[in-house]
Design an enzyme around this catalytic site. Structure first.
Site, mmCIF file in Angstrom:
data_model
loop_
_atom_site.group_PDB
_atom_site.id
_atom_site.type_symbol
_atom_site.label_atom_id
_atom_site.label_comp_id
_atom_site.label_asym_id
_atom_site.label_seq_id
_atom_site.Cartn_x
_atom_site.Cartn_y
_atom_site.Cartn_z
ATOM 1 N N GLU A 1 -25.164 -19.493 -45.530
ATOM 2 C CA GLU A 1 -23.679 -19.804 -45.237
ATOM 3 C C GLU A 1 -23.587 -21.107 -45.913
ATOM 4 O O GLU A 1 -23.858 -22.507 -44.938
ATOM 5 C CB GLU A 1 -23.114 -19.256 -44.234
ATOM 6 C CG GLU A 1 -22.766 -18.068 -44.627
ATOM 7 C CD GLU A 1 -21.795 -17.956 -42.853
ATOM 8 O OE1 GLU A 1 -22.219 -17.027 -42.282
ATOM 9 O OE2 GLU A 1 -21.205 -18.912 -42.735
ATOM 10 N N ARG B 1 -24.122 -13.003 -36.737
ATOM 11 C CA ARG B 1 -24.737 -14.067 -38.233
ATOM 12 C C ARG B 1 -25.741 -13.517 -39.233
ATOM 13 O O ARG B 1 -26.100 -12.382 -39.090
ATOM 14 C CB ARG B 1 -26.135 -15.111 -36.652
ATOM 15 C CG ARG B 1 -24.567 -15.942 -36.255
ATOM 16 C CD ARG B 1 -23.871 -17.089 -36.732
ATOM 17 N NE ARG B 1 -23.205 -17.612 -35.804
ATOM 18 C CZ ARG B 1 -21.759 -17.689 -35.919
ATOM 19 N NH1 ARG B 1 -20.996 -16.590 -36.283
ATOM 20 N NH2 ARG B 1 -21.143 -18.408 -34.523
ATOM 21 N N GLY C 1 -14.154 -13.209 -39.613
ATOM 22 C CA GLY C 1 -13.857 -12.511 -38.396
ATOM 23 C C GLY C 1 -12.613 -12.859 -37.492
ATOM 24 O O GLY C 1 -11.941 -12.078 -37.537
ATOM 25 N N HIS D 1 -16.975 -15.408 -43.853
ATOM 26 C CA HIS D 1 -17.191 -15.550 -42.254
ATOM 27 C C HIS D 1 -15.946 -16.007 -41.701
ATOM 28 O O HIS D 1 -15.204 -17.136 -41.704
ATOM 29 C CB HIS D 1 -18.079 -17.028 -42.346
ATOM 30 C CG HIS D 1 -18.096 -17.283 -40.756
ATOM 31 N ND1 HIS D 1 -19.053 -17.674 -40.235
ATOM 32 C CD2 HIS D 1 -17.907 -17.033 -39.604
ATOM 33 C CE1 HIS D 1 -19.262 -17.807 -39.045
ATOM 34 N NE2 HIS D 1 -18.663 -16.805 -38.318
HETATM 35 C C1 8YV Z 1 -15.642 -18.941 -35.244
HETATM 36 C C2 8YV Z 1 -17.613 -17.747 -35.243
HETATM 37 O O1 8YV Z 1 -14.738 -19.151 -36.331
HETATM 38 O O2 8YV Z 1 -17.284 -18.370 -33.106
HETATM 39 C C3 8YV Z 1 -17.814 -17.725 -33.353
HETATM 40 O O3 8YV Z 1 -18.799 -17.864 -33.204
HETATM 41 O O4 8YV Z 1 -18.432 -17.059 -35.710
HETATM 42 C C4 8YV Z 1 -16.428 -17.797 -35.683
HETATM 43 O O5 8YV Z 1 -15.858 -16.542 -35.838
HETATM 44 C C5 8YV Z 1 -16.971 -20.195 -35.809
HETATM 45 O O6 8YV Z 1 -18.261 -20.204 -34.716
HETATM 46 C C6 8YV Z 1 -16.017 -21.702 -35.576
HETATM 47 O O7 8YV Z 1 -16.852 -22.749 -35.379
#
Ligand code: 8YV
Length: 331
Positions: free
Chosen positions: A272, A243, A295, A293
């Site tokens: 973000e 984050r 990942g 974002h």
């Molecule tokens: C998700 C993420 O795609 O799951 C997480 O914590 O950071 C992301 O990769 C996103 O949160 C979907 O709500």
């Protein structure tokens, strides 16, 4: 006898297969055009839903939760991190919170290593040179990056994703170091040949690459502060797929500009989706590789996240404790 299906409000567009299954099982209210929900829409949702399925783009804070109707029983986050939800406020209101752990571990770890290599080996700079038609042919001293084999990687947060990063990084010849609230089991340390640092400051000062893989909580806000960033070696790089709020972004940009840090690979940002013009300048200069974002953005991952959300809802409505319950930090 027909059983009343729970009203499940899904805040964003999910993969078709997930939405179809939700429509079979629940009285699902979908967001077909995928617009981020306004505050008024979220209030409407918590007032009328039995279950809310938010994502990282929805701020489910105490004020919103206080507006929830009697019916709201579950906030089933479509995502692993729950920093978008005030879990304590939900608990006080008797609302269960769940997330989607495990299913995005490997994808996020892949992206972390991808960023590590992209930053160290200048992959984007090279690709951009070709794209712009600026390549005049091979030269022995041009576009030299840093070797990662044999370097030291310091992982902040040795949970599921941190460990998955460590396994990959070990195969790339990196020495694994880590800082975590708790030391991991000896067997895992042995397997990874990992060195534990009780002191984050001490670890930061000695690493070539730092990877952030811890959750964002009040305790990790600006964990990499101006002071801590200054402890790092000028040749070191930072990778963040967790984050944005965990790094003081302004301080990191300054450190990169001042030559106090060599590079950054970022999939997440403090504000973000805003990315500062100073950050974009660092990208132009080849000091930062940044991604929007993504990942966990794989087809398989998103389908499995949807499965987890459905399992959590079903389990609760079958009268059991959902498997991915998240408890308040202070509980
Ligand atoms: C998700 C993420 O795609 O799951 C997480 O914590 O950071 C992301 O990769 C996103 O949160 C979907 O709500």
């Amino acid at each position: 006898m027909s059983v009343k299906k729970p009203v499940v409000v899904v805040t964003r567009k999910l993969p078709d297969a997930v939405e179809t299954r939700m429509c079979e099982l629940f009285n699902a209210k979908l967001n077909l055009d995928d617009h981020p929900m306004s505050q008024a829409e979220l209030i409407e949702a918590v007032k009328n839903a039995d279950v809310l399925v938010p994502t990282v783009t929805d701020k489910i804070d105490a004020a919103l939760i206080s507006q929830a109707g009697e019916k709201l029983k579950l906030i089933a986050n479509f995502g692993n991190g729950v920093d978008n939800i005030d879990v304590s406020a939900a608990a006080r209101k008797g609302v269960t919170v769940t997330n989607t752990p495990n299913v995005l571990t490997e994808d996020t770890a892949d992206m972390t290593v991808g960023l590590m290599i992209a930053v160290s080996r200048r992959i984007l700079e090279g690709a951009k040179t070709l794209e712009k038609g600026n390549w005049n042919g091979w030269s022995p001293t041009w576009m030299l990056g840093q070797r990662i084999w044999g370097k030291r990687l310091g992982i902040i947060g040795m949970g599921r994703i941190g460990s998955a990063v460590a396994r990959r990084a070990k195969a790339f010849g990196l020495a694994i170091h880590y800082h975590n609230r708790n030391r991991v089991a000896q067997q895992i340390e042995d397997e990874l040949e990992a060195t534990y640092w009780d002191s984050l400051d001490q670890m930061l000062a000695r690493m070539d690459i730092i990877s952030i893989n811890c959750p964002y909580t009040p305790a990790t806000f600006h964990l990499l502060s101006t002071r801590r960033l200054a402890l790092m070696q000028p040749e070191a790089t930072i990778i963040n797929t967790a984050r944005g709020e965990i790094i003081d972004e302004i301080a990191m940009v300054k450190a990169l500009n001042d030559g106090k840090l060599a590079g950054a690979g970022l999939d997440v940002f403090e504000h973000e989706p805003a990315v500062s013009s100073e950050m974009m300048k660092l990208v132009d200069e080849g000091k930062a590789v940044i991604l929007p974002h993504m990942g966990s953005a794989t087809i398989e991952g998103r389908l499995e996240m949807g499965d987890r959300v459905i399992i959590n809802i079903r389990t609760l409505y079958d009268g059991h404790r959902p498997p991915d319950r998240v408890l308040p930090i202070d509980s």
